[in-house]
Motif scaffolding. Structure first.
Motif, PDB file in Angstrom:
ATOM      1  N   LEU A   1       3.111   1.321  -1.656  1.00 57.88           N
ATOM      2  CA  LEU A   1       2.131   0.288  -1.990  1.00 57.88           C
ATOM      3  C   LEU A   1       2.818  -1.040  -2.293  1.00 57.88           C
ATOM      4  N   SER A   2       3.997  -0.972  -2.911  1.00 62.56           N
ATOM      5  CA  SER A   2       4.710  -2.213  -3.217  1.00 62.56           C
ATOM      6  C   SER A   2       5.033  -2.982  -1.945  1.00 62.56           C
ATOM      7  N   GLN A   3       5.383  -2.277  -0.881  1.00 62.49           N
ATOM      8  CA  GLN A   3       5.679  -2.922   0.394  1.00 62.49           C
ATOM      9  C   GLN A   3       4.411  -3.499   1.023  1.00 62.49           C
ATOM     10  N   GLN A   4       3.310  -2.775   0.890  1.00 68.73           N
ATOM     11  CA  GLN A   4       2.044  -3.230   1.459  1.00 68.73           C
ATOM     12  C   GLN A   4       1.532  -4.491   0.783  1.00 68.73           C
ATOM     13  N   LEU A   5       1.778  -4.628  -0.526  1.00 68.36           N
ATOM     14  CA  LEU A   5       1.193  -5.725  -1.287  1.00 68.36           C
ATOM     15  C   LEU A   5       2.155  -6.875  -1.579  1.00 68.36           C
ATOM     16  N   ALA A   6       3.412  -6.734  -1.195  1.00 68.00           N
ATOM     17  CA  ALA A   6       4.399  -7.765  -1.520  1.00 68.00           C
ATOM     18  C   ALA A   6       4.005  -9.124  -0.963  1.00 68.00           C
ATOM     19  N   GLY A   7       3.468  -9.150   0.238  1.00 74.37           N
ATOM     20  CA  GLY A   7       3.077 -10.408   0.855  1.00 74.37           C
ATOM     21  C   GLY A   7       1.932 -11.107   0.155  1.00 74.37           C
ATOM     22  N   GLU A   8       1.186 -10.347  -0.643  1.00 72.04           N
ATOM     23  CA  GLU A   8       0.075 -10.919  -1.406  1.00 72.04           C
ATOM     24  C   GLU A   8       0.499 -11.343  -2.810  1.00 72.04           C
ATOM     25  N   GLY A   9       1.759 -11.123  -3.134  1.00 72.27           N
ATOM     26  CA  GLY A   9       2.260 -11.502  -4.456  1.00 72.27           C
ATOM     27  C   GLY A   9       1.884 -10.538  -5.552  1.00 72.27           C
ATOM     28  N   ILE A  10       1.432  -9.336  -5.186  1.00 70.96           N
ATOM     29  CA  ILE A  10       1.073  -8.310  -6.171  1.00 70.96           C
ATOM     30  C   ILE A  10       2.223  -7.317  -6.246  1.00 70.96           C
ATOM     31  N   ARG A  11       2.800  -7.176  -7.426  1.00 69.96           N
ATOM     32  CA  ARG A  11       3.958  -6.312  -7.615  1.00 69.96           C
ATOM     33  C   ARG A  11       3.535  -4.930  -8.113  1.00 69.96           C
ATOM     34  N   VAL A  12       4.217  -3.902  -7.607  1.00 68.86           N
ATOM     35  CA  VAL A  12       3.922  -2.511  -7.973  1.00 68.86           C
ATOM     36  C   VAL A  12       5.231  -1.834  -8.374  1.00 68.86           C
TER      37      VAL A  12
END
Length: 294
Positions: A210-221
């Motif tokens: 999920l961290s890889q999926q959301l990195a471009g949106e600036g959301i960190r996991v």
């Protein structure tokens, strides 16, 4: 609580059990510590809204109270431990934060969706999601794990994380964060907790993917991997199997004692706030000195 005080408190743990999961904080002896008097908040989460599942006790309560001391308002989700949840709410309010308590079962996707909507209605936003609710049952043989137990452990420990994240994600924006609670057992395994350890391994993969999926949106996991921590789950699970085992809990790690929830709270703050702005997909191992891979 100093390290010496934590060791003294660990020495006070005697054989005990609780008759139901996930356990009740008020029945633990000795009681746990959730935040150190010396912990100084500095507004790291000022104006933020956090959701913490399993926030009524243990690690979840510690995260919630630390968030409040850093300026956040907190929604505390719990199964049915209403008294513990109200105590957590009082602790959050004593720190100057607002608290919303929501009782229900994270194994239910519809409940998770409704809970997030309730948070939005109450606070108008959500910036931090802590997936922390968990269940475990001690079994020494794989063949003793019933199909029902296997499915229920997965339903709480990983399906609930998925349901909560799916519900919260449309409300998260650039700079917001997700913090998952995994376990040392995801990396080291545990012979008596095969199903639990397997779900914790699934959380590791969930966090990293999920961290890889959301990195471009600036959301960190990110995730925290606790070792043996003194929470109600211990007398309610290990104690239910063998009350004598509780007395020895945590003595097999290099530091020779279980940790207190207060020793994990700052890690959740770090991963939730801008201090970790260049950290995603990572694990903080807080386990009393055990060295594990990953």
């Amino acid at each position: 609580m100093t390290r010496q005080e934590a060791r003294k408190k660990a020495d006070e743990i005697e054989p005990q059990k609780q008759d139901r999961q996930p356990g009740v904080e008020s029945e633990m002896e000795p009681s746990a510590e959730f935040i150190r008097d010396s912990y100084q908040g500095s507004g790291k989460l000022e104006g933020k809204v956090a959701i913490v599942t399993g926030g009524d006790s243990g690690i979840g309560r510690a995260a919630a109270v630390h968030f409040a001391r850093e300026g956040a308002d907190v929604a505390v989700m719990y199964l049915d431990e209403e008294e513990d949840a109200e105590t957590t709410a009082e602790m959050i309010e004593d720190e100057g934060g607002e608290c919303l308590t929501i009782g229900g079962d994270v194994r239910d996707s519809a409940f998770c969706q409704a809970a997030v909507e309730e948070v939005i209605d109450e606070f108008g936003d959500v910036n931090v999601l802590v997936n922390n609710a968990a269940a475990q049952v001690v079994k020494t043989e794989l063949t003793d794990i019933t199909d029902e137990q296997w499915e229920e452990t997965f339903a709480t420990n990983i399906h609930g994380y998925f349901y909560m994240t799916k519900a919260a994600l449309p409300h998260l924006e650039d700079g917001d964060t997700i913090v998952n609670t995994t376990s040392i057992n995801a990396f080291a395994g545990k012979a008596t907790l095969v199903d639990y350890s397997t779900t914790k391994g699934a959380i590791v993969a969930f966090t990293r993917s999920l961290s890889q999926q959301l990195a471009g949106e600036g959301i960190r996991v990110n995730q925290v991997a606790p070792g043996p921590i003194w929470t109600p789950l211990i007398p309610a699970t290990i104690g239910d199997y063998d009350p004598e085992m509780v007395e020895e809990f945590g003595q097999d790690v290099p530091m020779g004692r279980p940790g207190q929830p207060s020793e994990l709270g700052p890690a959740y703050v770090f991963l939730a706030c801008e201090d970790s702005s260049y950290v995603s997909g990572q694990t903080l191992h807080i386990n009393g000195g055990s060295i594990v891979g990953g």
